[in-house]
Design a protein around this motif. Structure first.
Motif, PDB file in Angstrom:
ATOM      1  N   TYR A 147       0.806  -1.224   0.000  1.00  0.00           N
ATOM      2  CA  TYR A 147       0.000   0.000   0.000  1.00  0.00           C
ATOM      3  C   TYR A 147       0.842   1.279   0.000  1.00  0.00           C
ATOM      4  O   TYR A 147       0.399   2.305   0.544  1.00  0.00           O
ATOM      5  CB  TYR A 147      -0.918   0.016   1.233  1.00  0.00           C
ATOM      6  CG  TYR A 147      -1.896  -1.122   1.289  1.00  0.00           C
ATOM      7  CD1 TYR A 147      -2.989  -1.164   0.429  1.00  0.00           C
ATOM      8  CD2 TYR A 147      -1.725  -2.160   2.202  1.00  0.00           C
ATOM      9  CE1 TYR A 147      -3.895  -2.211   0.475  1.00  0.00           C
ATOM     10  CE2 TYR A 147      -2.623  -3.214   2.255  1.00  0.00           C
ATOM     11  CZ  TYR A 147      -3.717  -3.236   1.400  1.00  0.00           C
ATOM     12  OH  TYR A 147      -4.614  -4.275   1.450  1.00  0.00           O
ATOM     13  N   GLN A 150      -1.162   4.284  -1.514  1.00  0.00           N
ATOM     14  CA  GLN A 150      -2.248   4.739  -0.648  1.00  0.00           C
ATOM     15  C   GLN A 150      -1.714   5.369   0.641  1.00  0.00           C
ATOM     16  O   GLN A 150      -2.268   6.347   1.140  1.00  0.00           O
ATOM     17  CB  GLN A 150      -3.190   3.572  -0.318  1.00  0.00           C
ATOM     18  CG  GLN A 150      -4.062   3.164  -1.507  1.00  0.00           C
ATOM     19  CD  GLN A 150      -4.693   1.806  -1.282  1.00  0.00           C
ATOM     20  OE1 GLN A 150      -4.081   0.783  -1.532  1.00  0.00           O
ATOM     21  NE2 GLN A 150      -5.915   1.801  -0.787  1.00  0.00           N
ATOM     22  N   GLN A 153      -0.636   8.844  -0.134  1.00  0.00           N
ATOM     23  CA  GLN A 153      -1.798   9.718  -0.310  1.00  0.00           C
ATOM     24  C   GLN A 153      -2.390  10.136   1.026  1.00  0.00           C
ATOM     25  O   GLN A 153      -2.752  11.295   1.225  1.00  0.00           O
ATOM     26  CB  GLN A 153      -2.855   9.020  -1.165  1.00  0.00           C
ATOM     27  CG  GLN A 153      -2.449   8.874  -2.627  1.00  0.00           C
ATOM     28  CD  GLN A 153      -3.417   8.008  -3.414  1.00  0.00           C
ATOM     29  OE1 GLN A 153      -4.287   7.340  -2.841  1.00  0.00           O
ATOM     30  NE2 GLN A 153      -3.280   8.013  -4.733  1.00  0.00           N
ATOM     31  N   THR A 154      -2.502   9.186   1.978  1.00  0.00           N
ATOM     32  CA  THR A 154      -3.075   9.517   3.283  1.00  0.00           C
ATOM     33  C   THR A 154      -2.180  10.483   4.052  1.00  0.00           C
ATOM     34  O   THR A 154      -2.668  11.275   4.863  1.00  0.00           O
ATOM     35  CB  THR A 154      -3.293   8.253   4.136  1.00  0.00           C
ATOM     36  OG1 THR A 154      -2.046   7.611   4.378  1.00  0.00           O
ATOM     37  CG2 THR A 154      -4.253   7.298   3.465  1.00  0.00           C
TER      38      THR A 154
END
Length: 198
Positions: A147, A150, A153-154
Motif C-alpha cells: 500500500y 495509498q 496519499q493519506t
C-alpha cells in the motif's frame, strides 16, 4: 516439563496451553480496547500489545505464541472495521494485521531458544526484542509492499518519500517498543518460570 515439550513437538495444546492462549489473548485485546496498550512518546505512540504474544511464546513455545498472535491479528482487523482510522485500509488485510502478529511468537521463541547465553534474563530479553521488532517491521514492511501509494496519499507525501516515512516510523516506534517489551517481559517471565519450578 517433559509432557509440555512432547505436546509442543506433537503440535497439540494441553489444558494449560489453551488457558494461557485465552488469557494472554484477552489481555492483548483489552489493552487495545482500553487504550492502555499504547504508551505516548514525544513523537509517536508505542504499543505494548505484542507483549502477551512474546510471553506466551517464550513460556509455552512457538505454537502457543502463534495462536495468541493470530487472535491479536484478528482483533486488529475487527478494530479497523469497527473504529476505522487513516490506515484501516491496510489493516483489514490479514497480510498486514495477522501475518506479522503470528510471526511474533515464532521469532520470539526461537530467538530466546537460540541465544547463546547461560543468563536466562539475557535470553528472554533477546526474545522479547526480536518479537517486538517482528511486529513493528513486519506490519510496516507489508504496508510498504502492498500500500505504498495509498499510504503516501493519506500522508500527503510523494510516493518516493514513502519508504523514508514508513521506516522512519519503524525506527521511532520500534526501538522504544522493543525496549519496553524487554523491560516488561523479562521480570514477568522470570517470575512465572520460578513459580513453575516451585
Amino acid at each position: 516439563m517433559e509432557k509440555t515439550e512432547s505436546l509442543r513437538s506433537a503440535g497439540k495444546f494441553g489444558v494449560r496451553q489453551i488457558a494461557i492462549i485465552g488469557m494472554l489473548s484477552a489481555i492483548s485485546i483489552m489493552l487495545g480496547l482500553s487504550g492502555f496498550g499504547f504508551i505516548p512518546l514525544p513523537t509517536a505512540k508505542a504499543t505494548i500489545m505484542q507483549i502477551p504474544v512474546i510471553i506466551g511464546a517464550i513460556l509455552e513455545g512457538p505454537l502457543v505464541g502463534a495462536m495468541i498472535g493470530l487472535l491479536f491479528g484478528i482483533f486488529s482487523i475487527i478494530q479497523s472495521l469497527t473504529t476505522p482510522n487513516i490506515l484501516s485500509f491496510a489493516f483489514i488485510n490479514p497480510l498486514v494485521s495477522v501475518l506479522p502478529r503470528v510471526l511474533i511468537g515464532i521469532t520470539a521463541y526461537y530467538a530466546y531458544k537460540w541465544t547463546w547465553s547461560k543468563n536466562e534474563g539475557v535470553r528472554i530479553g533477546v526474545g522479547a526484542i526480536v518479537g517486538s521488532l517482528t511486529n513493528t517491521l513486519g506490519v510496516l514492511t507489508m504496508i510498504y509492499l502492498l500500500y505504498a501509494v495509498q499510504f503516501a496519499q493519506t500522508r500527503g507525501i510523494d510516493v518516493s518519500a514513502a519508504t523514508k516515512v514508513i521506516y522512519g516510523i519503524a525506527l521511532v516506534n520500534g526501538v522504544p517498543e522493543a525496549i519496553i517489551a524487554m523491560a516488561i517481559s523479562v521480570p514477568v517471565i522470570m517470575a512465572i518460570k520460578k513459580r513453575y519450578k516451585n
